[in-house]
Design a protein around this motif. Structure first.
Motif, PDB file in Angstrom:
ATOM      1  N   ALA A 174       6.414  -3.504   5.091  1.00 43.40           N
ATOM      2  CA  ALA A 174       6.964  -2.323   5.745  1.00 43.40           C
ATOM      3  C   ALA A 174       6.098  -1.969   6.948  1.00 43.40           C
ATOM      4  O   ALA A 174       5.055  -1.348   6.811  1.00 43.40           O
ATOM      5  CB  ALA A 174       7.016  -1.148   4.764  1.00 43.40           C
ATOM      6  N   CYS A 175       6.484  -2.388   8.106  1.00 44.14           N
ATOM      7  CA  CYS A 175       5.674  -2.189   9.314  1.00 44.14           C
ATOM      8  C   CYS A 175       6.556  -1.578  10.405  1.00 44.14           C
ATOM      9  O   CYS A 175       7.528  -2.218  10.837  1.00 44.14           O
ATOM     10  CB  CYS A 175       5.079  -3.505   9.793  1.00 44.14           C
ATOM     11  N   PRO A 176       6.273  -0.341  10.862  1.00 42.63           N
ATOM     12  CA  PRO A 176       5.175   0.508  10.391  1.00 42.63           C
ATOM     13  C   PRO A 176       5.416   0.979   8.962  1.00 42.63           C
ATOM     14  O   PRO A 176       6.543   0.887   8.462  1.00 42.63           O
ATOM     15  CB  PRO A 176       5.197   1.690  11.369  1.00 42.63           C
ATOM     16  N   ALA A 177       4.366   1.470   8.336  1.00 41.30           N
ATOM     17  CA  ALA A 177       4.432   1.847   6.925  1.00 41.30           C
ATOM     18  C   ALA A 177       5.550   2.860   6.679  1.00 41.30           C
ATOM     19  O   ALA A 177       5.594   3.911   7.293  1.00 41.30           O
ATOM     20  CB  ALA A 177       3.091   2.420   6.482  1.00 41.30           C
ATOM     21  N   ASP A 178       6.456   2.531   5.782  1.00 43.20           N
ATOM     22  CA  ASP A 178       7.596   3.376   5.452  1.00 43.20           C
ATOM     23  C   ASP A 178       7.634   3.553   3.936  1.00 43.20           C
ATOM     24  O   ASP A 178       7.937   2.603   3.211  1.00 43.20           O
ATOM     25  CB  ASP A 178       8.884   2.724   5.954  1.00 43.20           C
ATOM     26  N   GLY A 205      -1.309  10.042 -20.713  1.00 40.80           N
ATOM     27  CA  GLY A 205      -0.574   8.910 -21.256  1.00 40.80           C
ATOM     28  C   GLY A 205       0.135   8.052 -20.237  1.00 40.80           C
ATOM     29  O   GLY A 205       1.058   7.315 -20.580  1.00 40.80           O
ATOM     30  N   ALA A 206      -0.278   8.129 -18.974  1.00 43.77           N
ATOM     31  CA  ALA A 206       0.388   7.376 -17.907  1.00 43.77           C
ATOM     32  C   ALA A 206      -0.638   6.579 -17.110  1.00 43.77           C
ATOM     33  O   ALA A 206      -1.838   6.839 -17.185  1.00 43.77           O
ATOM     34  CB  ALA A 206       1.143   8.330 -16.977  1.00 43.77           C
ATOM     35  N   GLU A 207      -0.136   5.602 -16.357  1.00 38.39           N
ATOM     36  CA  GLU A 207      -1.003   4.833 -15.472  1.00 38.39           C
ATOM     37  C   GLU A 207      -1.433   5.712 -14.302  1.00 38.39           C
ATOM     38  O   GLU A 207      -0.617   6.443 -13.739  1.00 38.39           O
ATOM     39  CB  GLU A 207      -0.265   3.605 -14.930  1.00 38.39           C
ATOM     40  N   PRO A 208      -2.711   5.665 -13.902  1.00 36.86           N
ATOM     41  CA  PRO A 208      -3.138   6.466 -12.748  1.00 36.86           C
ATOM     42  C   PRO A 208      -2.511   5.946 -11.460  1.00 36.86           C
ATOM     43  O   PRO A 208      -2.091   4.794 -11.391  1.00 36.86           O
ATOM     44  CB  PRO A 208      -4.665   6.286 -12.743  1.00 36.86           C
ATOM     45  N   PRO A 209      -2.433   6.788 -10.432  1.00 39.10           N
ATOM     46  CA  PRO A 209      -1.822   6.373  -9.170  1.00 39.10           C
ATOM     47  C   PRO A 209      -2.622   5.290  -8.458  1.00 39.10           C
ATOM     48  O   PRO A 209      -3.818   5.093  -8.718  1.00 39.10           O
ATOM     49  CB  PRO A 209      -1.808   7.661  -8.336  1.00 39.10           C
ATOM     50  N   LEU A 210      -1.936   4.616  -7.550  1.00 37.31           N
ATOM     51  CA  LEU A 210      -2.572   3.629  -6.674  1.00 37.31           C
ATOM     52  C   LEU A 210      -2.672   4.200  -5.271  1.00 37.31           C
ATOM     53  O   LEU A 210      -1.781   4.923  -4.818  1.00 37.31           O
ATOM     54  CB  LEU A 210      -1.750   2.341  -6.625  1.00 37.31           C
ATOM     55  N   LEU A 211      -3.758   3.857  -4.589  1.00 35.87           N
ATOM     56  CA  LEU A 211      -3.930   4.206  -3.180  1.00 35.87           C
ATOM     57  C   LEU A 211      -3.778   2.937  -2.362  1.00 35.87           C
ATOM     58  O   LEU A 211      -4.537   1.976  -2.540  1.00 35.87           O
ATOM     59  CB  LEU A 211      -5.317   4.817  -2.945  1.00 35.87           C
ATOM     60  N   LEU A 212      -2.785   2.909  -1.484  1.00 41.23           N
ATOM     61  CA  LEU A 212      -2.571   1.772  -0.600  1.00 41.23           C
ATOM     62  C   LEU A 212      -3.038   2.148   0.795  1.00 41.23           C
ATOM     63  O   LEU A 212      -2.632   3.189   1.331  1.00 41.23           O
ATOM     64  CB  LEU A 212      -1.092   1.395  -0.582  1.00 41.23           C
ATOM     65  N   ARG A 213      -3.888   1.309   1.374  1.00 41.98           N
ATOM     66  CA  ARG A 213      -4.455   1.589   2.688  1.00 41.98           C
ATOM     67  C   ARG A 213      -4.089   0.470   3.655  1.00 41.98           C
ATOM     68  O   ARG A 213      -3.842  -0.667   3.235  1.00 41.98           O
ATOM     69  CB  ARG A 213      -5.968   1.749   2.585  1.00 41.98           C
ATOM     70  N   PRO A 214      -4.035   0.763   4.963  1.00 38.93           N
ATOM     71  CA  PRO A 214      -3.673  -0.273   5.940  1.00 38.93           C
ATOM     72  C   PRO A 214      -4.567  -1.500   5.854  1.00 38.93           C
ATOM     73  O   PRO A 214      -4.107  -2.614   6.084  1.00 38.93           O
ATOM     74  CB  PRO A 214      -3.818   0.444   7.284  1.00 38.93           C
ATOM     75  N   LEU A 215      -5.824  -1.312   5.508  1.00 45.70           N
ATOM     76  CA  LEU A 215      -6.758  -2.421   5.384  1.00 45.70           C
ATOM     77  C   LEU A 215      -7.315  -2.452   3.968  1.00 45.70           C
ATOM     78  O   LEU A 215      -7.614  -1.417   3.383  1.00 45.70           O
ATOM     79  CB  LEU A 215      -7.907  -2.286   6.388  1.00 45.70           C
TER      80      LEU A 215
END
Length: 226
Positions: A201-205, A124-134
């Motif tokens: 956020a650079c570098p990714a934080d 019953g929830a939204e699936p996760p997101l994958l965030l990538r550098p590119l």
């Protein structure tokens, strides 16, 4: 009440949480998160929400949270754990004053921090997101019925691969249901906010990404979340 794990608890994996109280602090809710190591070295990541508001919903949180820990300790399978939890919630709880508090939504992830391979199941929830550098955000393709609605549910697991520098985002509906002029932020708006915060956020934080998403949701809603 939402305790955050130490960021360095899991070697090779940084875990951060970000939350904000919506409205008055007297209105307790049923949101919860959890992160813990399993016996085989995998890491379990959980985000959930018990339906309803107030003390009854808040009291249900530790029951569900630690039931999930128990089910995952028996077998590190997010799909099996959600199936067991669902059947347990479908048994009438005589002491519950609010029947709505027997319903819940959840995201359960089991991740190997050494290989980056993970499994995710949702109820019953939204699936996760994958965030990538590119590139843009990717969604873990998985879905499932909310918990406590119908016994005997079989949940599916979506596989993903977390690479070095990637970020896995689990978000509650308090963000996606931010409203402006009758329109919800939704999963598309969340993905846009997350991408913007990720690139800023650079570098990714991870902590900065979480803050950026919450701030963006507030701006969308005119300053107040529901």
């Amino acid at each position: 009440l939402m305790l955050a794990p130490p960021r360095t608890r899991f070697p090779g994996l940084a875990v951060e949480t970000a939350s904000a109280m919506a409205g008055s602090e007297e209105f307790l809710g049923g949101d919860f998160s959890d992160a813990f190591a399993l016996e085989n070295g995998d890491v379990a990541l959980i985000l959930g929400d018990v339906c309803g508001k107030g003390l009854v919903a808040a009291l249900r949180v530790p029951e569900i949270k630690f039931a999930l820990r128990a089910f995952l300790s028996e077998a590190p399978s997010p799909a099996r754990a959600l199936g067991c939890l669902n059947d347990w919630l479908c048994v009438p709880q005589n002491w519950a004053d609010d029947p709505a508090a027997t319903f819940a939504t959840a995201i359960v992830v089991v991740l190997n921090p050494r290989t980056g391979l993970g499994l995710c199941s949702v109820a019953g929830a939204e699936p996760p997101l994958l965030l990538r550098p590119l590139g843009g955000p990717d969604r873990v393709e998985v879905s499932g019925l909310a918990l406590g609605v119908q016994p005997g549910q079989v949940y599916q697991a979506g596989a993903f691969h977390l690479l070095v520098g990637d970020l896995l985002l689990l978000a509650a509906d308090g963000v996606t249901e931010a409203m402006k002029d009758g329109d919800l932020l939704g999963s598309t708006g969340l993905a846009a906010l997350a991408t913007r915060a990720w690139r800023a956020a650079c570098p990714a934080d991870p902590r900065a990404v979480g803050r950026g998403i919450l701030e963006g949701a507030r701006r969308f809603a005119g300053g107040a979340l529901q």
